[in-house]
Design a protein around this motif. Sequence first.
Motif, short mmCIF file in Angstrom:
data_model
loop_
_atom_site.label_atom_id
_atom_site.label_comp_id
_atom_site.label_asym_id
_atom_site.label_seq_id
_atom_site.Cartn_x
_atom_site.Cartn_y
_atom_site.Cartn_z
N GLY A 1 -9.00 3.73 12.82
CA GLY A 1 -10.56 4.25 11.56
C GLY A 1 -10.79 6.34 12.15
N ALA A 2 -9.58 6.61 12.25
CA ALA A 2 -10.07 8.00 12.25
C ALA A 2 -9.63 8.70 11.36
N GLY A 3 -9.11 8.39 9.98
CA GLY A 3 -8.70 8.76 9.03
C GLY A 3 -8.77 7.82 7.62
N THR A 4 -8.88 8.46 6.57
CA THR A 4 -9.26 7.54 5.51
C THR A 4 -7.81 7.84 4.41
N GLU A 5 -6.82 8.05 4.66
CA GLU A 5 -6.01 8.38 3.65
C GLU A 5 -5.75 6.53 4.15
N GLU A 6 -4.98 5.81 2.87
CA GLU A 6 -5.02 4.53 2.96
C GLU A 6 -2.76 5.15 2.21
N VAL A 7 -1.49 4.12 2.60
CA VAL A 7 -0.32 3.67 2.02
C VAL A 7 -0.52 1.97 1.63
N TRP A 8 -0.07 2.68 0.02
CA TRP A 8 0.52 1.10 -1.03
C TRP A 8 2.03 0.82 -0.65
N ILE A 9 2.17 -0.02 -0.71
CA ILE A 9 3.52 -0.40 -0.64
C ILE A 9 3.52 -1.16 -1.73
N VAL A 10 4.04 -0.50 -2.80
CA VAL A 10 3.54 -1.48 -3.80
C VAL A 10 4.38 -2.32 -4.98
N GLY A 11 5.88 -2.25 -4.78
CA GLY A 11 6.60 -3.29 -4.74
C GLY A 11 7.35 -3.32 -5.91
N ASP A 12 6.77 -3.59 -7.18
CA ASP A 12 7.09 -3.27 -8.30
C ASP A 12 5.92 -3.14 -9.79
N ILE A 13 5.01 -2.38 -8.75
CA ILE A 13 3.72 -2.43 -9.34
C ILE A 13 4.52 -0.99 -10.93
N VAL A 14 5.19 -0.59 -9.65
CA VAL A 14 5.92 1.10 -10.71
C VAL A 14 7.26 0.61 -10.06
N HIS A 15 8.10 1.28 -11.23
CA HIS A 15 9.24 0.90 -10.56
C HIS A 15 10.14 3.04 -10.66
N SER A 16 9.50 3.17 -11.33
CA SER A 16 10.04 4.99 -11.35
C SER A 16 8.97 6.01 -12.01
#
Length: 295
Positions: free
Chosen positions: A213-228
Motif C-alpha cells: 500500500g505504499a503507492g496508488t499506481e496500478e498496473v492493468w494487464i489488459v489482454g485484448d481490451i486494446v490491441h494497438s
Amino acid sequence: MPQPAKRSRISVGDTTITYLPDGFGAHNPDTLFPGVDWTTRPGDLTDGQFVLTFGSFLVQAGGQRILVDLAAGKIDVDVPGVAHLKGGALLRNLAAEGLSAADIDTVVYTHLHLDHVGWTSDVAPLPGTPAAHAPSGLTFARARHLMSQAEWQYWTTRDADLGGPDAEAVLKPLTGVVEFVASGDTIAPGVTVEATPGHTPGHLAVVVRDPAGAGTEEVWIVGDIVHSTAQIADPALTFASDVAPDQARQVRDRVLGRPDTVIAAGHFTDQVFGRVTQAGDARTWTPAGAPSTSR
C-alpha cells in the motif's frame, strides 16, 4: 516503423511484471480493423502490414509466479488474407528470467482466443486446423489454470470459430483442471482480476497493486481490451473479433481513462508498458518500462 515488442519489466513495490515475447503476427490491416483508410495512418503499419506482438506477462508477487496468457505457441503459418503468424519464443524468454515451466504457480487467461492459449499444452494447433495429434499434457503442469466461468462456458458450448481455442489442444486438457475466478478475486498479494467483457463475453483484466500500500499506481494487464496504440488516439477503432463492439468500446474508454494507471498491453509493438494521458478529447500513449536482463 512499429516492431514486435521485446522483453521488458516494470515494478510495483516489491512486485515485478515482466513481458515475455513469444512471437508476432503480420496482419492484413483491413482484416483487423475493417473500413479504416490506412493511407491516413502510415505510422501504424510496417511494410503495409499491421504488426501485433504475441506474449505473456510474468507477475512475481509475494513469492508466487503467475503467467497472464499463454501466447501463440510453436506456430509459423500463413493464414491467407489474414496474417502470417509466428510464435515459439515464450519458454526461451522465461528461461532468460531464470525460470522453467515447473516454476510457474498460476496461469491466468484473460480470454481464450488462439493467440492467448498457444502454450496451454504441448500442441499448438494452427488457426482453423484441428490439432494433428492429442497433447500429452499441460505445459505448466504444476500451475493452477484460472479464467472466468463466462469465458469457459462461451467456448465450450459452441463451435469454435477461426480465432477460438482448439478442442483437443486447449479445452480437453483444461477440462477438470480449470478453476473459475470472478471480478474482484485476489489471486496473489496485490493481484486481482476484473471483469472486462466485450472483446469476449468472459474477458478479464489482471490488476497489480503494491501489496504494502505504499503507492496508488496500478498496473492493468489488459489482454485484448486494446490491441494497438492506434486505438488510444482513436478509441472508436473497432477490432474485427470483438464479440460485442459497443461493450468493448465502453470497457476500453473506462480502462484507458483511469488515473494513476500503467497499461500493460501484450499486443503492442515497440513497448507494451505505458501510460495514457488525456488533454480534452485527445489521448496520448507514453511508453514506460525498462529492458529486462536475465538474472
